[in-house]
Enzyme design. Structure first.
Site, mmCIF file in Angstrom:
data_model
loop_
_atom_site.group_PDB
_atom_site.id
_atom_site.type_symbol
_atom_site.label_atom_id
_atom_site.label_comp_id
_atom_site.label_asym_id
_atom_site.label_seq_id
_atom_site.Cartn_x
_atom_site.Cartn_y
_atom_site.Cartn_z
ATOM 1 N N LYS A 80 0.755 -1.453 -0.097
ATOM 2 C CA LYS A 80 -0.070 -0.258 -0.001
ATOM 3 C C LYS A 80 0.897 1.202 0.002
ATOM 4 O O LYS A 80 1.961 1.052 0.669
ATOM 5 C CB LYS A 80 -0.899 0.049 1.196
ATOM 6 C CG LYS A 80 -1.912 1.146 1.151
ATOM 7 C CD LYS A 80 -2.889 0.688 2.506
ATOM 8 C CE LYS A 80 -3.927 1.511 2.442
ATOM 9 N NZ LYS A 80 -4.937 1.489 3.918
ATOM 10 N N SER A 155 -9.784 1.785 2.900
ATOM 11 C CA SER A 155 -8.578 2.547 2.226
ATOM 12 C C SER A 155 -7.869 1.815 1.256
ATOM 13 O O SER A 155 -7.080 2.340 0.514
ATOM 14 C CB SER A 155 -7.932 3.464 2.908
ATOM 15 O OG SER A 155 -7.098 2.819 4.004
ATOM 16 N N SER A 179 -10.238 -0.856 6.928
ATOM 17 C CA SER A 179 -9.406 -0.657 5.615
ATOM 18 C C SER A 179 -8.808 -1.972 4.932
ATOM 19 O O SER A 179 -8.435 -1.646 3.748
ATOM 20 C CB SER A 179 -8.593 0.475 5.784
ATOM 21 O OG SER A 179 -9.095 1.936 5.879
#
Length: 471
Positions: A80, A155, A179
């Site tokens: 990420k 996210s 997330s």
């Protein structure tokens, strides 16, 4: 071997260790897949072919020397974009951090590499990682490969989209309030939020990240099989190799004491409004557990969860709220501003006395939940009260924004007590994924995975898949 990208991480690692395929071949397959499908979904926002191939060659060289290479030998993974990776910008989806190039790898990246993984690319996140939708002004919109009309989650939406589309076999994500678990739910794969202290926290070198958020967020893997989550969990936690850079590390074994196979089913925790399709998925998952030898008892009440969710938001948004708002205003991102302005009352209300009372209440709620897990080792409940949302729903109007936050209570609440949680994909409603959440006591990811295997055995959506629009 053709289409290595279709294989599970377990299969790739086994073949690489046996020298039936090379780590380079696995990486070439992953990069070819990235170049073919990423233009359709915008999941990976940064990668360097030479970097990735050099990592694969290093794994092959280690195997040739007879050296152990770890549980993820030669497995391409994604990272990420809010996590430090040497030589890459730690953007967190922000234009104001586009040039913030990390000088060193984070402990989490190091753990992946020590486990033999190779990194195929960096995945998208909403600005500041605030939303359950993945879009920002720097990298753009990430689309759900299964259904472009719905969110890929957030996210860690780039990680979910990449993983279900076959770009990497495991996606790295982080989870403050769902997330990891929600993006897995949205695309029809599995996602595991680890216990706080279990694995190194991501470290984002950007000044725009709230300190409190870094304490509250934990890493977790997204994968297409529970078996892949198991080896990813082992790699990320690295229980025998603590890192001095990780201040929250707790040396707990990956497997806990044997526990009875008893699960509680709570369809509507704390009065949550739950869609009929979500209820049906939960009832079906409970039956799957029973067929696997579990005892499942339906309950109408858990320890406080709605309160825990609100307190989690208080800490998250209230941590240096004015600085968070000022940064979001400089960035000018509509989603980040909707989140912060929607929580303005909460953000501005947190003071020292409120912070202290919240921490005291957290200790009390944690005890209540731990006592609950003494009776029920596993809890089966919704990921969200709704099926995955229409993409960008939170920006439509104030009521839609509030609706999103209400539905997400099950994934917001459990992190307040530091609990692990697992999303298990169970099926499709038309072209929309549905799944369930399994929660256990602190450091009992093993129980989440044990129950998850039983649920997975009853059927999951097909993956990896070709993204919508791929000819």
């Amino acid at each position: 071997m053709n289409d290595i990208w279709r294989l599970s991480a377990v299969e790739v690692a086994s073949l690489v260790r046996q020298k039936k395929i090379s780590a380079r071949e696995a990486m070439v397959s992953a990069l070819d897949r990235l170049e073919r499908v990423n233009p359709l979904i915008n999941a990976v926002v940064d990668y360097k072919t030479d970097y990735s191939l050099a990592q694969a060659d290093a794994v092959d060289a280690a195997i040739a020397r007879g050296e152990p290479v770890g549980p993820l030998a030669g497995v391409p993974v994604t990272i990420k974009v809010l996590t430090d990776q040497a030589g890459f910008a730690t953007t967190n989806g922000l234009r104001i951090q586009r040039d913030l190039v990390a000088q060193t790898d984070s402990p989490m990246v190091d753990n992946f590499l020590k486990a033999g993984a190779t990194i195929v690319g960096r995945t998208n996140t909403p600005a500041f990682s605030y939303r359950w939708f993945t879009d920002n002004q720097l990298h753009g919109l990430t689309k759900n490969p299964r259904n472009n009309a719905i969110t890929p989650g957030g996210s860690s939406g780039g990680a979910s989209a990449a993983t279900v589309a076959g770009i990497g076999h495991i996606g790295h994500g982080t989870d403050i309030a769902g997330s990891v678990r929600y993006p897995a739910y949205a695309v029809g794969i599995h996602g595991l939020r680890l216990t706080l202290g279990r694995a190194p926290n991501f470290n984002a070198s950007g000044p725009e990240r709230s300190i409190g958020s870094q304490i509250m967020a934990v890493s977790g893997p997204l994968a297409r099989t529970i078996a892949d989550l198991r080896i990813a969990f082992a790699a990320m936690a690295a229980p025998h190799a603590p890192d001095a850079r990780d201040p929250w590390y707790v040396p707990v074994p990956l497997e806990g004491a044997p526990a009875k196979k008893v699960a509680a089913l709570c369809i509507a925790p704390d009065g949550l409004e739950v869609a009929s399709e979500v209820k049906a998925a939960l009832v079906d998952a409970a039956k799957r557990l029973e067929r696997a030898g579990w005892t499942v008892e339906e309950i109408v009440k858990t320890p406080p969860l709605k309160e825990a969710a609100q307190l989690q938001v208080n800490l998250w948004i209230g941590d240096n709220y004015e600085a968070q708002l000022a940064a979001a205003e400089r960035e000018g991102d509509a989603g980040a501003l909707a989140c912060l302005r929607g929580h303005a009352g909460v953000g501005r209300a947190l003071n020292l006395a409120g912070f202290s009372s919240t921490l005291i209440r957290r200790a009390t709620l944690t005890r209540e939940w731990q006592l609950f897990f003494d009776r029920f080792p596993v809890l089966l409940m919704p990921v969200s009260g709704e099926l995955p949302f229409e993409d960008q729903l939170d920006l439509r109007d104030a009521e839609s924004w509030a609706r999103v936050w209400r539905a997400q209570m099950p994934v917001i609440g459990t992190p307040f007590m530091g609990l692990p949680g697992l999303t298990v994909a169970t099926g499709l409603v038309g072209q929309t994924p549905v799944g369930v959440q399994v929660v256990a006591g602190r450091y009992r990811e093993d129980l989440c995975l044990l129950a998850g295997e039983a649920i997975e055995a009853g059927g999951v959506p097909p993956s990896p898949i070709d993204p919508v629009g791929l000819a």
